[in-house]
Design a protein around this motif. Structure first.
Motif, PDB file in Angstrom:
ATOM      1  N   GLN A  80       0.806  -1.221   0.000  1.00 18.79           N
ATOM      2  CA  GLN A  80       0.000   0.000   0.000  1.00 18.79           C
ATOM      3  C   GLN A  80       0.840   1.272   0.000  1.00 18.79           C
ATOM      4  O   GLN A  80       0.279   2.372  -0.050  1.00 18.79           O
ATOM      5  CB  GLN A  80      -0.903   0.027   1.229  1.00 18.79           C
ATOM      6  CG  GLN A  80      -1.846  -1.152   1.324  1.00 18.79           C
ATOM      7  CD  GLN A  80      -2.708  -1.064   2.566  1.00 18.79           C
ATOM      8  OE1 GLN A  80      -3.664  -0.304   2.629  1.00 18.79           O
ATOM      9  NE2 GLN A  80      -2.370  -1.827   3.574  1.00 18.79           N
ATOM     10  N   THR A  81       2.171   1.143   0.061  1.00 20.08           N
ATOM     11  CA  THR A  81       3.016   2.328   0.201  1.00 20.08           C
ATOM     12  C   THR A  81       4.204   2.307  -0.765  1.00 20.08           C
ATOM     13  O   THR A  81       5.236   2.920  -0.476  1.00 20.08           O
ATOM     14  CB  THR A  81       3.543   2.446   1.645  1.00 20.08           C
ATOM     15  OG1 THR A  81       4.218   1.225   2.006  1.00 20.08           O
ATOM     16  CG2 THR A  81       2.427   2.704   2.627  1.00 20.08           C
ATOM     17  N   LYS A  82       4.072   1.638  -1.889  1.00 21.13           N
ATOM     18  CA  LYS A  82       5.182   1.552  -2.841  1.00 21.13           C
ATOM     19  C   LYS A  82       5.591   2.939  -3.322  1.00 21.13           C
ATOM     20  O   LYS A  82       6.775   3.299  -3.310  1.00 21.13           O
ATOM     21  CB  LYS A  82       4.767   0.676  -4.031  1.00 21.13           C
ATOM     22  CG  LYS A  82       5.801   0.561  -5.137  1.00 21.13           C
ATOM     23  CD  LYS A  82       6.978  -0.275  -4.729  1.00 21.13           C
ATOM     24  CE  LYS A  82       7.889  -0.539  -5.918  1.00 21.13           C
ATOM     25  NZ  LYS A  82       9.094  -1.298  -5.535  1.00 21.13           N
ATOM     26  N   ALA A  98       9.363   7.673 -10.125  1.00 14.57           N
ATOM     27  CA  ALA A  98       9.218   8.967 -10.802  1.00 14.57           C
ATOM     28  C   ALA A  98       8.148   9.825 -10.146  1.00 14.57           C
ATOM     29  O   ALA A  98       8.393  10.983  -9.789  1.00 14.57           O
ATOM     30  CB  ALA A  98       8.891   8.739 -12.281  1.00 14.57           C
ATOM     31  N   ILE A  99       6.964   9.276  -9.979  1.00 16.12           N
ATOM     32  CA  ILE A  99       5.892  10.098  -9.427  1.00 16.12           C
ATOM     33  C   ILE A  99       6.094  10.338  -7.935  1.00 16.12           C
ATOM     34  O   ILE A  99       5.776  11.414  -7.418  1.00 16.12           O
ATOM     35  CB  ILE A  99       4.503   9.469  -9.705  1.00 16.12           C
ATOM     36  CG1 ILE A  99       3.404  10.469  -9.318  1.00 16.12           C
ATOM     37  CG2 ILE A  99       4.327   8.143  -8.987  1.00 16.12           C
ATOM     38  CD1 ILE A  99       2.024  10.040  -9.743  1.00 16.12           C
ATOM     39  N   GLY A 100       6.656   9.357  -7.217  1.00 15.11           N
ATOM     40  CA  GLY A 100       6.920   9.555  -5.799  1.00 15.11           C
ATOM     41  C   GLY A 100       7.916  10.677  -5.570  1.00 15.11           C
ATOM     42  O   GLY A 100       7.697  11.588  -4.764  1.00 15.11           O
ATOM     43  N   PHE A 101       9.035  10.653  -6.308  1.00 14.20           N
ATOM     44  CA  PHE A 101      10.058  11.694  -6.185  1.00 14.20           C
ATOM     45  C   PHE A 101       9.504  13.044  -6.615  1.00 14.20           C
ATOM     46  O   PHE A 101       9.746  14.076  -5.961  1.00 14.20           O
ATOM     47  CB  PHE A 101      11.274  11.309  -7.027  1.00 14.20           C
ATOM     48  CG  PHE A 101      12.367  12.334  -7.039  1.00 14.20           C
ATOM     49  CD1 PHE A 101      13.031  12.681  -5.873  1.00 14.20           C
ATOM     50  CD2 PHE A 101      12.741  12.959  -8.223  1.00 14.20           C
ATOM     51  CE1 PHE A 101      14.050  13.629  -5.876  1.00 14.20           C
ATOM     52  CE2 PHE A 101      13.758  13.904  -8.239  1.00 14.20           C
ATOM     53  CZ  PHE A 101      14.410  14.239  -7.066  1.00 14.20           C
ATOM     54  N   ALA A 102       8.735  13.063  -7.709  1.00 14.32           N
ATOM     55  CA  ALA A 102       8.171  14.320  -8.207  1.00 14.32           C
ATOM     56  C   ALA A 102       7.211  14.928  -7.188  1.00 14.32           C
ATOM     57  O   ALA A 102       7.197  16.153  -7.000  1.00 14.32           O
ATOM     58  CB  ALA A 102       7.462  14.088  -9.539  1.00 14.32           C
ATOM     59  N   MET A 103       6.406  14.091  -6.522  1.00 10.97           N
ATOM     60  CA  MET A 103       5.470  14.624  -5.532  1.00 10.97           C
ATOM     61  C   MET A 103       6.209  15.169  -4.313  1.00 10.97           C
ATOM     62  O   MET A 103       5.808  16.191  -3.730  1.00 10.97           O
ATOM     63  CB  MET A 103       4.462  13.551  -5.132  1.00 10.97           C
ATOM     64  CG  MET A 103       3.430  13.247  -6.214  1.00 10.97           C
ATOM     65  SD  MET A 103       2.108  12.141  -5.651  1.00 10.97           S
ATOM     66  CE  MET A 103       1.256  13.202  -4.476  1.00 10.97           C
ATOM     67  N   MET A 104       7.295  14.508  -3.900  1.00 14.65           N
ATOM     68  CA  MET A 104       8.062  15.019  -2.757  1.00 14.65           C
ATOM     69  C   MET A 104       8.687  16.374  -3.090  1.00 14.65           C
ATOM     70  O   MET A 104       8.656  17.307  -2.282  1.00 14.65           O
ATOM     71  CB  MET A 104       9.153  14.022  -2.357  1.00 14.65           C
ATOM     72  CG  MET A 104       8.676  12.612  -2.031  1.00 14.65           C
ATOM     73  SD  MET A 104       7.288  12.550  -0.865  1.00 14.65           S
ATOM     74  CE  MET A 104       6.771  10.837  -1.064  1.00 14.65           C
ATOM     75  N   GLY A 112       9.341   7.064  -3.046  1.00 10.89           N
ATOM     76  CA  GLY A 112       9.458   8.513  -3.160  1.00 10.89           C
ATOM     77  C   GLY A 112      10.243   9.100  -2.002  1.00 10.89           C
ATOM     78  O   GLY A 112      11.101   9.980  -2.194  1.00 10.89           O
ATOM     79  N   CYS A 113       9.975   8.615  -0.796  1.00  9.21           N
ATOM     80  CA  CYS A 113      10.699   9.070   0.392  1.00  9.21           C
ATOM     81  C   CYS A 113      12.187   8.744   0.279  1.00  9.21           C
ATOM     82  O   CYS A 113      13.050   9.605   0.507  1.00  9.21           O
ATOM     83  CB  CYS A 113      10.099   8.411   1.635  1.00  9.21           C
ATOM     84  SG  CYS A 113      11.076   8.615   3.147  1.00  9.21           S
ATOM     85  N   ALA A 114      12.510   7.502  -0.093  1.00 12.79           N
ATOM     86  CA  ALA A 114      13.907   7.080  -0.183  1.00 12.79           C
ATOM     87  C   ALA A 114      14.644   7.815  -1.302  1.00 12.79           C
ATOM     88  O   ALA A 114      15.818   8.197  -1.151  1.00 12.79           O
ATOM     89  CB  ALA A 114      13.988   5.578  -0.387  1.00 12.79           C
ATOM     90  N   THR A 115      13.963   8.024  -2.448  1.00 14.41           N
ATOM     91  CA  THR A 115      14.596   8.706  -3.578  1.00 14.41           C
ATOM     92  C   THR A 115      14.835  10.178  -3.265  1.00 14.41           C
ATOM     93  O   THR A 115      15.897  10.734  -3.568  1.00 14.41           O
ATOM     94  CB  THR A 115      13.728   8.563  -4.837  1.00 14.41           C
ATOM     95  OG1 THR A 115      13.489   7.171  -5.089  1.00 14.41           O
ATOM     96  CG2 THR A 115      14.418   9.159  -6.055  1.00 14.41           C
ATOM     97  N   TYR A 116      13.844  10.830  -2.646  1.00 11.68           N
ATOM     98  CA  TYR A 116      14.026  12.223  -2.244  1.00 11.68           C
ATOM     99  C   TYR A 116      15.169  12.335  -1.226  1.00 11.68           C
ATOM    100  O   TYR A 116      15.993  13.259  -1.292  1.00 11.68           O
ATOM    101  CB  TYR A 116      12.740  12.770  -1.642  1.00 11.68           C
ATOM    102  CG  TYR A 116      12.839  14.196  -1.151  1.00 11.68           C
ATOM    103  CD1 TYR A 116      12.573  15.257  -2.002  1.00 11.68           C
ATOM    104  CD2 TYR A 116      13.219  14.477   0.160  1.00 11.68           C
ATOM    105  CE1 TYR A 116      12.678  16.578  -1.564  1.00 11.68           C
ATOM    106  CE2 TYR A 116      13.330  15.783   0.610  1.00 11.68           C
ATOM    107  CZ  TYR A 116      13.057  16.828  -0.254  1.00 11.68           C
ATOM    108  OH  TYR A 116      13.171  18.122   0.191  1.00 11.68           O
ATOM    109  N   THR A 117      15.235  11.390  -0.297  1.00  9.30           N
ATOM    110  CA  THR A 117      16.280  11.414   0.732  1.00  9.30           C
ATOM    111  C   THR A 117      17.668  11.291   0.112  1.00  9.30           C
ATOM    112  O   THR A 117      18.581  12.066   0.435  1.00  9.30           O
ATOM    113  CB  THR A 117      16.045  10.280   1.750  1.00  9.30           C
ATOM    114  OG1 THR A 117      14.794  10.488   2.410  1.00  9.30           O
ATOM    115  CG2 THR A 117      17.157  10.241   2.788  1.00  9.30           C
ATOM    116  N   HIS A 118      17.842  10.305  -0.794  1.00  6.07           N
ATOM    117  CA  HIS A 118      19.194  10.148  -1.370  1.00  6.07           C
ATOM    118  C   HIS A 118      19.550  11.334  -2.267  1.00  6.07           C
ATOM    119  O   HIS A 118      20.707  11.748  -2.342  1.00  6.07           O
ATOM    120  CB  HIS A 118      19.344   8.799  -2.094  1.00  6.07           C
ATOM    121  CG  HIS A 118      18.817   8.728  -3.493  1.00  6.07           C
ATOM    122  ND1 HIS A 118      17.977   7.715  -3.925  1.00  6.07           N
ATOM    123  CD2 HIS A 118      19.004   9.507  -4.590  1.00  6.07           C
ATOM    124  CE1 HIS A 118      17.691   7.880  -5.199  1.00  6.07           C
ATOM    125  NE2 HIS A 118      18.302   8.960  -5.624  1.00  6.07           N
TER     126      HIS A 118
END
Length: 516
Positions: free
Chosen positions: A279-281, A338-344, A286-292
């Motif tokens: 439920q949190t892919k 892509a969308i996770g990082f973009a939203m962060m 997105g959290c991990a990609t934004y963090t790195h």
């Protein structure tokens, strides 16, 4: 980003890594993650592994202490063949939701990639595992490794005592039902896997007198039908309907041995453990990609990473977050990275540089000046579906050129329902959020009735959405596993979720394989 702070002392040079360099990189990453980003993580354990060990971790769903099953070996052989032929790459890392949080990094990685994956996994994923409410409700990070050790030992003992084939047949059936072996709603007490292990040690032989097979032979008066009240009472007594099929079989199956019940319990505990990840892919990656991304850029800004290392990182990062257009041959759906990082990044923009449109859509977020606090709150309190509904902005919908398509099999053409304009923003956002709704993506199958004092036929119901029926061969194959665990005939009825009309029925009888 903060002002440039060039110390002039690199934490590493060149592509080769060693443990001293990894330690220096870890310390520098930790300072940025904790002091600047405010991340809160489990203790970290970094393990360097080979390509073959990474393939082995792939095959056993990434868990370091997993019981043996033939399907793991099958996946290993398939992945290894593709890897050796150059048809598939390997992940740079695998991270385990445990305390300590275990991050596997490949020995083939360059030093820059080791730095990247430590930031991504050991701090990004780790923070998300520890703080997201779904993981806090459903997982026990401190107990999972001990529980897996217990599960592995228990199954080995069962194989020694009852035979490899008998255990394998039970595991096959349990694995076939793994996606229907979870509770979807929180319970009153958090999961405690150590307590589960202790309770199993104290468990005595299951009370089979409840299901004494002799009662089935008692004759009844001909022509007498069971009253509606009796049916309702029976369902209430058995707590039906029940969506967790493995749980019901573990507790109610008349002819299972106690060791078989424990195997079902182990498999459903593992399935439940991974339920939050389904439920949190988008959010997790997105959290991990934004963090790195934040940390690697800060390392360069502080003079701890060379220009060449930054370019190597950016090359890898842009490949990870690449999103092909819908008409690109490479398009296979929306890339969660892509969308996770973009939203962060978009949340950071709204928090620091909002437009009038942002202020209208996000009055509590726009211009608050605290992007990291806003992100940490989102990472803690949402899952993919609700995150998209809450935070997907018109700006990002325009940037990614999103639109909604209705694909109805009964119609000759697809129809564009909404585009990224004033009239379509909310429809597009709602349609995208639904793609991450587990209740919509996975079939709703529940056990609805069984007469334990009668013929003991187990009746399951599939509530069909959008007229999408189950595949006939797959349905019957899984039903055979259900029937073998149950010990009697099993029927699956597919009904329309709106009209309750019966669309299809499947009936399977049990074999004697699991009952010997």
């Amino acid at each position: 980003m903060q002002m440039l702070e060039n110390t002039g002392q690199l934490i590493y040079e060149g592509a080769d890594w060693d443990y001293d360099k990894i330690k220096r990189a870890y310390d520098a990453i930790e300072r940025i993650a904790v002091d600047e980003m405010g991340l809160d993580t489990y203790p970290n354990q970094i393990e360097v592994i080979t390509a073959e060990q990474m393939l082995d971790a792939y095959s056993s769903i990434g868990m370091p202490l997993m019981y043996k099953h033939w399907s793991f070996g099958k996946h290993f052989a398939q992945d290894e063949t593709l890897y050796r032929k150059g048809l598939r790459g390997l992940a740079y890392e695998i991270v385990i939701n445990s305390s300590p949080c275990i991050s596997y990094i490949m020995e083939e990685n360059s030093m820059t990639m080791q730095t990247l994956v430590i930031a991504h996994a050991a701090f990004g994923h780790n923070h998300f595992f520890k703080n997201n409410n779904l993981f806090r409700q459903w997982t026990d990070a401190k107990g999972i490794l001990d529980y897996l050790e217990f599960a592995k030992t228990f199954i080995i003992k069962c194989e020694e005592r009852y035979g490899h084939q008998a255990v394998e047949r039970t595991l096959d059936a349990a694995h076939a039902l793994m996606s229907h072996g979870v509770h979807r709603y929180p319970r009153k007490q958090p999961l405690d896997l150590r307590e589960e292990q202790r309770r199993e040690d104290e468990r005595t032989e299951y009370n089979r007198k409840m299901y004494n097979d002799l009662w089935r032979t008692v004759p009844t008066k001909p022509g007498v039908k069971e009253s509606v009240t009796a049916v309702e009472s029976r369902k209430a007594l058995l707590a039906l309907p029940e969506e967790n099929i493995l749980y019901f079989l573990e507790k109610k199956a008349p002819r299972l041995h106690q060791w078989q019940r424990e195997i079902l319990r182990i498999v459903r505990r593992v399935a439940q453990y991974f339920y939050p990840q389904k439920q949190t892919k988008l959010m997790n990656e997105g959290c991990a990609t934004y963090t790195h991304y934040y940390i690697m850029n800060r390392l360069h800004q502080k003079g701890l990473m060379s220009d060449g290392a930054l370019l190597e990182f950016l090359h890898s990062h842009t490949s990870v977050v690449f999103q092909p257009n819908f008409d690109d041959p490479r398009f296979s759906g929306i890339n969660p990275y892509a969308i996770g990082f973009a939203m962060m990044q978009d949340i950071e923009r709204i928090s620091t540089q909002p437009t009038d449109e942002d202020r209208a859509w996000f009055p509590d977020l726009a211009g608050n000046g605290d992007p990291m606090g806003t992100l940490r709150e989102a990472w803690a309190n949402f899952r993919d579906e609700s995150f998209v509904l809450q935070y997907l902005s018109p700006h990002l919908m325009r940037k990614m050129r999103m639109f909604e398509v209705r694909n109805d099999a009964s119609e000759p053409e697809m129809l564009v329902e909404a585009i990224h304009n004033e009239r379509g923003y909310r429809k597009v956002r709602k349609a995208l959020a639904r793609q991450y709704d587990i209740g919509y993506l996975e079939p709703d199958i529940q056990i609805v009735d069984v007469d334990l004092s009668g013929d003991r036929k187990l009746i399951l119901q599939h509530r069909v959405i959008n007229r999408v029926l189950l595949d006939e061969s797959d349905a019957r194959a899984v039903l055979r596993h259900v029937a073998n665990l149950w010990g009697y005939e099993v029927m699956l009825v597919e009904v329309d979720a709106t009209t309750e009309a019966v669309l299809k029925e499947h009936t399977v009888s049990a074999s004697s394989l699991l009952l010997s």
